[in-house]
Every structure is written in structure tokens, then in C-alpha cells.
Design an enzyme around this catalytic site. Structure first.
Site, mmCIF file in Angstrom:
data_model
loop_
_atom_site.group_PDB
_atom_site.id
_atom_site.type_symbol
_atom_site.label_atom_id
_atom_site.label_comp_id
_atom_site.label_asym_id
_atom_site.label_seq_id
_atom_site.Cartn_x
_atom_site.Cartn_y
_atom_site.Cartn_z
ATOM 1 N N HIS A 104 -1.856 0.322 -0.132
ATOM 2 C CA HIS A 104 -0.787 -0.253 -0.950
ATOM 3 C C HIS A 104 -0.290 0.750 -1.979
ATOM 4 O O HIS A 104 -0.893 1.794 -2.208
ATOM 5 C CB HIS A 104 -1.283 -1.512 -1.675
ATOM 6 C CG HIS A 104 -2.298 -1.213 -2.733
ATOM 7 N ND1 HIS A 104 -3.617 -0.925 -2.454
ATOM 8 C CD2 HIS A 104 -2.185 -1.132 -4.089
ATOM 9 C CE1 HIS A 104 -4.262 -0.692 -3.582
ATOM 10 N NE2 HIS A 104 -3.422 -0.799 -4.598
ATOM 11 N N ASP A 106 1.030 0.350 -6.057
ATOM 12 C CA ASP A 106 0.865 -0.704 -7.062
ATOM 13 C C ASP A 106 2.161 -1.461 -7.359
ATOM 14 O O ASP A 106 3.221 -0.869 -7.568
ATOM 15 C CB ASP A 106 0.303 -0.119 -8.361
ATOM 16 C CG ASP A 106 -1.142 0.327 -8.168
ATOM 17 O OD1 ASP A 106 -1.827 -0.216 -7.274
ATOM 18 O OD2 ASP A 106 -1.577 1.236 -8.903
HETATM 19 C C1 OGA Z 1 -5.791 0.013 -8.549
HETATM 20 C C2 OGA Z 1 -6.515 0.280 -7.305
HETATM 21 C C3 OGA Z 1 -8.458 1.299 -6.350
HETATM 22 C C4 OGA Z 1 -9.899 1.407 -6.668
HETATM 23 O O1 OGA Z 1 -6.437 0.005 -9.607
HETATM 24 O O2 OGA Z 1 -4.577 -0.157 -8.489
HETATM 25 O O3 OGA Z 1 -5.962 0.121 -6.249
HETATM 26 O O4 OGA Z 1 -10.580 2.160 -5.952
HETATM 27 N N1 OGA Z 1 -7.758 0.729 -7.428
HETATM 28 O O5 OGA Z 1 -10.366 0.733 -7.593
HETATM 29 MN MN MN Z 2 -3.797 -0.131 -6.562
#
Ligand code: OGA
Ligand code: MN
Length: 281
Positions: A104, A106
Site C-alpha cells: 500500500h 499511506d
Molecule cells: C505505516 C506502515 C509498516 C510497518 O506505518 O504506514 O505501513 O512495518 N508501517 O510497521
Molecule cells: Mn503504511
């Protein structure tokens, strides 16, 4: 202070050395950091010891702060910090447990998704002496460049519809309050980076519901194929976390995915800040 860049060996995830974010950063040092960041889309600054205030102050150098709109996982007293953690206190999660197991970018489900996100690690899970809970990053800009010309022509100008509601309905834990405030959004499937001008593929594994005038099955297939291409090994950097790492990623030119290979009592705790962005074009 002059910085040094240690290439990751791949197309993104380069490390920036010679920076102490607990101390003031000059405009020229910041300009060097920002240039390295814009060039590759994901950079790593290791060995930091920073307070929430210092993280917020550094984040502000990139632009206005944004905050995560769903659920309530802000650090108490600091609305701008999203806690990403599997830790429970008094039986309740202290942060967002599942911050993205699927590929994804964000807040793609918003009208104006954030320019970038900064994730600072405070606790990292380990197994047999190795850190686990890695995060993968992929360059959507290099992935676009590496598409066959015929595919670029086919994709340019297409719009994609993304639905947070449909996605949230599939999550079983129900922790994220999702109401009608999350209408579907439509963004270009190939977007132009507002700073570098590069073209970037822009879609998500879980949220993308419709591409152009394709039907559901065709949309699924194309989204699947594009994400396979974006996330092929030559476009990916795998970050193995240490306490004190700050990783900064661009939400236009990269996508990411968390590897959920740990469980309590292995603790993971991170602080995320987010910089506002404009409407994709
Ligand atoms: C986020 C995310 C990934 C992770 O904080 O947006 O996707 O490894 N984190 O925590
Ligand atoms: Mn993320």
C-alpha cells in the site's frame, strides 16, 4: 555538517549518514537530505535518539503535518504521532497493530494523500538474535519506467477508484471506526510526482476497486499484475529494523508492506509522523 549517502545496493532505501536529529539541522543539510529522499523515495537514518517533539519538528521541515483519519491511535498528548505497535496495555492496544500487511501507499483512500511518512523505531522484535518485523519498500517510479512502452500507453490517462469502506469491512477486528466519511476516491492510475515530475504507478492491493472501464475481474487482474511488477525484487528494498532507525518514504514514488512475522511477547513499537500532500494528478 555534511551528509554521506550509503547506497542500499538497490533502487531505494539508501542510508543517510552523519545526521543527528536531536540537534538542529541547517537548511543546507536539510536540502541534501531532501534531495536524497526525492531521488530515491525511501531513505534510512539509523542510530537516532529523538523525542516525539524532535520527530515532529523534523517532520515539519518536509511540510504541514497530517494525521491518520481512522481509529484512534495517536500518542497521548501528541495528535501528530501515530503509534504503530502490537503492545497491549491493560488488555487494550496502544497503537495500530496492523499498519499494512498488504502492499500500500499511506492514506491512498483520501482526496489528498500525504506526501511522505516517517517511521521511528522504539522497540524491535527479535527471534534467535535476528530482528524480525521487517518492512518492504518498492519504487513505483522505477517500476513505471520499466514497463513496456505499450503498457505505459495503455495505462496513461486511466483513473482508478479506491474504497476504504469495502476494505475495512473485510477486517475482522473492527477496531477501525469506519463511517460514511470515507467516500470512495478516484485518482489517476499513473500519477506525476509533484517535485521530480516522474511518473509513478498509484494503486493498492486492498483498496483499488475499479480501473478505467474494466469490470471487477479485469480490474483485479490488472491490479494484481501491476503490483507483482512493482514489487518484483529489482524494485524492492527490505528494511531490517534496529532501535533508533528513522525511515522516510514517499507515498507517491513508493509503496510498502509490513512483514507480520512476530507476536507477543515479542514487542514492536514505532512512532509515525505524516506530511500532508496535494491532490494526485
Ligand atoms: C505505516 C506502515 C509498516 C510497518 O506505518 O504506514 O505501513 O512495518 N508501517 O510497521
Ligand atoms: Mn503504511
Amino acid at each position: 555538517m555534511s551528509i554521506e549517502i550509503r547506497p542500499s545496493g538497490g533502487v531505494l532505501g539508501h542510508e543517510i549518514l552523519g545526521v543527528d536529529l536531536a540537534r538542529p539541522i541547517s537548511d543546507s543539510t536539510f536540502a541534501d537530505i531532501e534531495k536524497a529522499f526525492n531521488d530515491c523515495g525511501t531513505v534510512v537514518i539509523r542510530g537516532q535518539k529523538i523525542t516525539p517533539e524532535q520527530q515532529i519538528a523534523f517532520t515539519r521541515r518536509f511540510g504541514e503535518l497530517d494525521s491518520y483519519p481512522a481509529g484512534n491511535f495517536a500518542l497521548p498528548g501528541h495528535d501528530a504521532i501515530l503509534v504503530v505497535s502490537n503492545i497491549l496495555e491493560n488488555g487494550k492496544p496502544i497503537g495500530m497493530i496492523d499498519a499494512g500487511r498488504n502492499w500500500h501507499s499511506d492514506m491512498l483512500f483520501t482526496e489528498k494523500p500525504p506526501r511522505c511518512s516517517l517511521l521511528y523505531s522504539l522497540e524491535v522484535p527479535h527471534q534467535e538474535g535476528q530482528s524480525i518485523g521487517d518492512t518492504l519498500f518498492a519504487s513505483t517510479a522505477v517500476a513505471y519506467d520499466n514497463l513496456p512502452e505499450s503498457m505505459k500507453t495503455r495505462l496513461n490517462g486511466l483513473k482508478a477508484r479506491h474504497s476504504f469502506r469495502t476494505y475495512a469491512a473485510t477486517k475482522s477486528d473492527g477496531r477501525e471506526k469506519v463511517g460514511d466519511e470515507f467516500a470512495d476516491v478516484i485518482h489517476p492510475l499513473v500519477r506525476t510526482h509533484p517535485i521530480t515530475g516522474r511518473k509513478c504507478l498509484y494503486l493498492s492491493h486492498s483498496l483499488t476497486q475499479k480501473i478505467g472501464d474494466l469490470d471487477q475481474a479485469q480490474t483485479r487482474q490488472l491490479a494484481h499484475d501491476l503490483i507483482e511488477h512493482i514489487t518484483s525484487e529489482r524494485h524492492v528494498y527490505r528494511h531490517s529494523w534496529r532501535v533508533g532507525d528513522l525511515v522516510i518514504w514517499d507515498n507517491c514514488s513508493t509503496m510498502h508492506r509490513a512483514i507480520f512475522d512476530y507476536a507477543l511477547p515479542q514487542r514492536r513499537r514505532m512512532h509515525r509522523t505524516t506530511v500532508a500532500g496535494g491532490r494526485p494528478f
